[in-house]
Design a protein around this motif. Sequence first.
Motif, PDB file in Angstrom:
ATOM      1  N   VAL A 127      71.664  20.481 -51.944  1.00  0.00           N
ATOM      2  CA  VAL A 127      73.013  21.054 -52.010  1.00  0.00           C
ATOM      3  C   VAL A 127      73.417  21.497 -50.619  1.00  0.00           C
ATOM      4  CG1 VAL A 127      74.406  22.949 -52.920  1.00  0.00           C
ATOM      5  CG2 VAL A 127      72.769  21.797 -54.399  1.00  0.00           C
ATOM      6  N   PRO A 184      75.691  23.537 -47.983  1.00  0.00           N
ATOM      7  CA  PRO A 184      76.517  24.746 -48.005  1.00  0.00           C
ATOM      8  C   PRO A 184      77.988  24.383 -47.863  1.00  0.00           C
ATOM      9  CG  PRO A 184      74.678  25.005 -46.500  1.00  0.00           C
ATOM     10  CD  PRO A 184      74.695  23.570 -46.937  1.00  0.00           C
ATOM     11  N   SER A 185      78.826  25.040 -48.652  1.00  0.00           N
ATOM     12  CA  SER A 185      80.264  24.804 -48.571  1.00  0.00           C
ATOM     13  C   SER A 185      80.800  25.332 -47.247  1.00  0.00           C
ATOM     14  CB  SER A 185      80.974  25.533 -49.716  1.00  0.00           C
ATOM     15  OG  SER A 185      80.533  25.042 -50.941  1.00  0.00           O
ATOM     16  N   THR A 232      74.785  26.008 -59.154  1.00  0.00           N
ATOM     17  CA  THR A 232      74.926  25.206 -57.951  1.00  0.00           C
ATOM     18  C   THR A 232      75.944  25.833 -57.004  1.00  0.00           C
ATOM     19  OG1 THR A 232      74.324  23.212 -59.173  1.00  0.00           O
ATOM     20  CG2 THR A 232      75.448  22.890 -57.063  1.00  0.00           C
ATOM     21  N   SER A 234      75.035  27.351 -53.333  1.00  0.00           N
ATOM     22  CA  SER A 234      75.761  26.843 -52.163  1.00  0.00           C
ATOM     23  C   SER A 234      76.430  27.977 -51.402  1.00  0.00           C
ATOM     24  CB  SER A 234      76.815  25.815 -52.580  1.00  0.00           C
ATOM     25  OG  SER A 234      76.207  24.674 -53.098  1.00  0.00           O
TER      26      SER A 234
END
Length: 192
Positions: free
Chosen positions: A11, A13-14, A53, A57
């Motif tokens: 995943v 990171p945003s 999730t 994130s």
Amino acid sequence: MIIEDSLHESVKPSKILGIKKIKRRSQAVPGYPTTQEEFQKNTLPVLDLSMQTLLVSMNKACIKANGAALAAPQVGVYFTMFIITNPDDPKAFRAIFNPAFEIEETITVLEDEGCLSIPNLTLPVRRNKKINARWFEFVSTTGVNQLTLKEEILTDFSAKLFQHEMEHFSNGNIVESSALSREQKRKIMNAL
């Protein structure tokens, strides 16, 4: 802390959004209670994979940016929730859902404050020193995450952090909240 980062290591990171990109007011997390009455009468939500999730994130993005907390609107999700990192264990963090607070006493403190939405900027911001905070949080009991209503008197840094993150739900930011003059605020906003 309550959620273990055992999900997909892949995943990413945003990206944390800048303040000019956050244009919407946040809404309560759908299916999650907002009051004690709703909490007591409704079937409680489960912490599903998509929410896990998202939270993982957010935690990764916050840690990568050296932050203490990150609100969902800062990553383009317009729900009233935020995460608080755990500096002692980067894989564990707290997820705060549908928070609210009342001012416990009128004493305020003026301190420099930064924000992940405006990197490399700190401004003097006046915050209440003591608040009565209420939120919903998943707590792991015997391996099962159960939504729990929390109410706590927060002081000092915890109170400041809680108030700061909640500002993101209404498009607020440290520039608007700062103790600077209107003209100084306008100049900073125009420079961003």
